[in-house]
Design a protein around this motif. Structure first.
Motif, PDB file in Angstrom:
ATOM      1  N   VAL A 113       1.587   5.555  10.737  1.00 39.13           N
ATOM      2  CA  VAL A 113       0.789   4.701  11.626  1.00 39.13           C
ATOM      3  C   VAL A 113       0.770   3.271  11.102  1.00 39.13           C
ATOM      4  CG1 VAL A 113      -1.547   4.291  12.504  1.00 39.13           C
ATOM      5  CG2 VAL A 113      -0.605   6.606  12.497  1.00 39.13           C
ATOM      6  N   PHE A 114       0.559   3.111   9.808  1.00 39.89           N
ATOM      7  CA  PHE A 114       0.557   1.766   9.221  1.00 39.89           C
ATOM      8  C   PHE A 114       1.911   1.090   9.401  1.00 39.89           C
ATOM      9  CE2 PHE A 114      -3.057   1.745   5.822  1.00 39.89           C
ATOM     10  CZ  PHE A 114      -3.979   1.981   6.811  1.00 39.89           C
ATOM     11  N   TYR A 115       2.991   1.783   9.035  1.00 40.00           N
ATOM     12  CA  TYR A 115       4.319   1.163   9.106  1.00 40.00           C
ATOM     13  C   TYR A 115       4.734   0.884  10.540  1.00 40.00           C
ATOM     14  CZ  TYR A 115       6.679   0.295   4.720  1.00 40.00           C
ATOM     15  OH  TYR A 115       7.089  -0.270   3.540  1.00 40.00           O
ATOM     16  N   LEU A 116       4.361   1.746  11.475  1.00 36.90           N
ATOM     17  CA  LEU A 116       4.714   1.492  12.874  1.00 36.90           C
ATOM     18  C   LEU A 116       4.026   0.230  13.377  1.00 36.90           C
ATOM     19  CD1 LEU A 116       6.299   2.452  15.312  1.00 36.90           C
ATOM     20  CD2 LEU A 116       4.322   3.835  15.967  1.00 36.90           C
ATOM     21  N   SER A 117       2.737   0.074  13.063  1.00 32.04           N
ATOM     22  CA  SER A 117       2.037  -1.139  13.494  1.00 32.04           C
ATOM     23  C   SER A 117       2.614  -2.374  12.803  1.00 32.04           C
ATOM     24  CB  SER A 117       0.541  -1.010  13.226  1.00 32.04           C
ATOM     25  OG  SER A 117       0.279  -0.978  11.852  1.00 32.04           O
ATOM     26  N   ALA A 118       2.944  -2.255  11.537  1.00 26.78           N
ATOM     27  CA  ALA A 118       3.524  -3.387  10.810  1.00 26.78           C
ATOM     28  C   ALA A 118       4.911  -3.731  11.349  1.00 26.78           C
ATOM     29  CB  ALA A 118       3.590  -3.080   9.323  1.00 26.78           C
ATOM     30  N   LEU A 147       9.621  11.344   9.305  1.00 25.67           N
ATOM     31  CA  LEU A 147      10.284  12.620   8.998  1.00 25.67           C
ATOM     32  C   LEU A 147       9.561  13.349   7.875  1.00 25.67           C
ATOM     33  CD1 LEU A 147      14.018  11.495   9.192  1.00 25.67           C
ATOM     34  CD2 LEU A 147      12.776  12.943  10.818  1.00 25.67           C
ATOM     35  N   HIS A 148       9.152  12.613   6.852  1.00 22.11           N
ATOM     36  CA  HIS A 148       8.425  13.224   5.740  1.00 22.11           C
ATOM     37  C   HIS A 148       7.097  13.809   6.234  1.00 22.11           C
ATOM     38  CE1 HIS A 148       7.807  12.896   1.119  1.00 22.11           C
ATOM     39  NE2 HIS A 148       7.236  13.991   1.584  1.00 22.11           N
ATOM     40  N   ALA A 149       6.418  13.081   7.122  1.00 21.94           N
ATOM     41  CA  ALA A 149       5.137  13.554   7.652  1.00 21.94           C
ATOM     42  C   ALA A 149       5.316  14.821   8.484  1.00 21.94           C
ATOM     43  CB  ALA A 149       4.486  12.463   8.492  1.00 21.94           C
ATOM     44  N   ILE A 150       6.326  14.861   9.327  1.00 17.57           N
ATOM     45  CA  ILE A 150       6.558  16.036  10.181  1.00 17.57           C
ATOM     46  C   ILE A 150       6.857  17.259   9.327  1.00 17.57           C
ATOM     47  CG2 ILE A 150       8.147  17.041  11.872  1.00 17.57           C
ATOM     48  CD1 ILE A 150       6.129  15.088  13.064  1.00 17.57           C
ATOM     49  N   PHE A 181       0.827  -1.208   0.000  1.00 16.45           N
ATOM     50  CA  PHE A 181       0.000   0.000   0.000  1.00 16.45           C
ATOM     51  C   PHE A 181       0.861   1.257   0.000  1.00 16.45           C
ATOM     52  CE2 PHE A 181      -1.943   3.414   2.505  1.00 16.45           C
ATOM     53  CZ  PHE A 181      -3.087   3.663   1.766  1.00 16.45           C
ATOM     54  N   CYS A 182       1.861   1.305   0.881  1.00 19.42           N
ATOM     55  CA  CYS A 182       2.712   2.492   0.962  1.00 19.42           C
ATOM     56  C   CYS A 182       3.600   2.630  -0.270  1.00 19.42           C
ATOM     57  CB  CYS A 182       3.545   2.462   2.245  1.00 19.42           C
ATOM     58  SG  CYS A 182       2.555   2.734   3.718  1.00 19.42           S
ATOM     59  N   PHE A 183       4.066   1.515  -0.824  1.00 18.78           N
ATOM     60  CA  PHE A 183       4.891   1.585  -2.024  1.00 18.78           C
ATOM     61  C   PHE A 183       4.083   2.126  -3.197  1.00 18.78           C
ATOM     62  CE2 PHE A 183       7.091  -0.039  -5.758  1.00 18.78           C
ATOM     63  CZ  PHE A 183       8.416   0.238  -5.448  1.00 18.78           C
ATOM     64  N   ALA A 196       0.435  15.809   4.008  1.00 22.75           N
ATOM     65  CA  ALA A 196       0.723  15.516   5.416  1.00 22.75           C
ATOM     66  C   ALA A 196      -0.130  14.355   5.911  1.00 22.75           C
ATOM     67  CB  ALA A 196       0.477  16.759   6.267  1.00 22.75           C
ATOM     68  N   GLY A 197      -1.398  14.312   5.509  1.00 22.36           N
ATOM     69  CA  GLY A 197      -2.278  13.226   5.938  1.00 22.36           C
ATOM     70  C   GLY A 197      -1.845  11.873   5.427  1.00 22.36           C
ATOM     71  N   PHE A 198      -1.447  11.795   4.156  1.00 28.33           N
ATOM     72  CA  PHE A 198      -0.984  10.523   3.603  1.00 28.33           C
ATOM     73  C   PHE A 198       0.246  10.021   4.351  1.00 28.33           C
ATOM     74  CE2 PHE A 198       2.109   8.405   0.816  1.00 28.33           C
ATOM     75  CZ  PHE A 198       1.423   7.227   0.587  1.00 28.33           C
ATOM     76  N   HIS A 199       1.185  10.917   4.622  1.00 24.13           N
ATOM     77  CA  HIS A 199       2.411  10.467   5.277  1.00 24.13           C
ATOM     78  C   HIS A 199       2.186  10.104   6.739  1.00 24.13           C
ATOM     79  CE1 HIS A 199       4.223  12.035   1.591  1.00 24.13           C
ATOM     80  NE2 HIS A 199       5.073  11.058   1.814  1.00 24.13           N
ATOM     81  N   PHE A 200       1.257  10.776   7.430  1.00 28.45           N
ATOM     82  CA  PHE A 200       0.936  10.358   8.795  1.00 28.45           C
ATOM     83  C   PHE A 200       0.233   9.000   8.800  1.00 28.45           C
ATOM     84  CE2 PHE A 200       1.587  14.770  10.334  1.00 28.45           C
ATOM     85  CZ  PHE A 200       2.454  14.459  11.383  1.00 28.45           C
ATOM     86  N   LEU A 201      -0.640   8.755   7.827  1.00 23.51           N
ATOM     87  CA  LEU A 201      -1.269   7.441   7.705  1.00 23.51           C
ATOM     88  C   LEU A 201      -0.216   6.364   7.445  1.00 23.51           C
ATOM     89  CD1 LEU A 201      -3.938   5.796   7.488  1.00 23.51           C
ATOM     90  CD2 LEU A 201      -3.820   6.231   5.019  1.00 23.51           C
TER      91      LEU A 201
END
Length: 154
Positions: A94-99, A142-145, A59-61, A86-91
């Motif tokens: 969250v996804f990558y941290l849980s994974a 970093l990209h999200a921030i 999904f992220c790729f 910003a919303g896409f990168h924060f999502l």
């Protein structure tokens, strides 16, 4: 590095390769792709947590690829795009941290029971996937921030 303080809200064309935080697109491709490849190359039970990891990495790729092409083609010049960026990168964070946490836990549990050398190879691939997943999480974070900072400046 060039700044985005000109008349445009977000960079377009070749300036995507020189602006901050958009320069993170390339490492996100690399490390996200490595997570995808490393997880796909192992067979681990239970499959459900690794199914989530595969979903997140694919999904992220794909999302980053589409996002990158939108930026390069210049389709991101509306005033709403910085918030969506910003919303896409924060999502993605969250996804990558849980994974990453799921993948690390499964790797830890599987590492306790290593009967043969072929399992050691799989274990090493899983460790590599955990490291790459955490690096991808950091890059998306970093990209999200910095995307959020850019959004608030716009």
């Amino acid at each position: 590095m060039a700044s985005t303080t000109s008349g445009d809200v977000l960079p377009k064309g070749g300036s995507v390769f020189t602006t901050f935080p958009d320069i993170f697109f390339i490492p996100e491709f690399v490390f996200g792709g490595l997570v995808w490849i490393l997880v796909a190359s192992t067979h681990v039970e239970p499959a459900n947590p690794l199914g989530w990891v595969m979903f997140v990495s694919v999904f992220c790729f794909v999302g980053t690829t589409l996002w990158f092409f939108i930026f390069v083609c210049g389709g991101n010049q509306s005033s709403a795009w910085p918030a969506v960026d910003a919303g896409f990168h924060f999502l993605a964070v969250v996804f990558y941290l849980s994974a990453s946490v799921d993948l690390a836990f499964i790797t830890y549990v599987n590492g306790k029971f290593l009967p043969g050398t072929s399992d050691l190879k799989t274990y090493r691939l899983e460790i590599s996937a955990v490291v790459m997943s955490h690096v991808a999480t950091l890059l998306y974070f970093l990209h999200a921030i910095f995307s959020a900072i850019r959004w608030k400046r716009a």
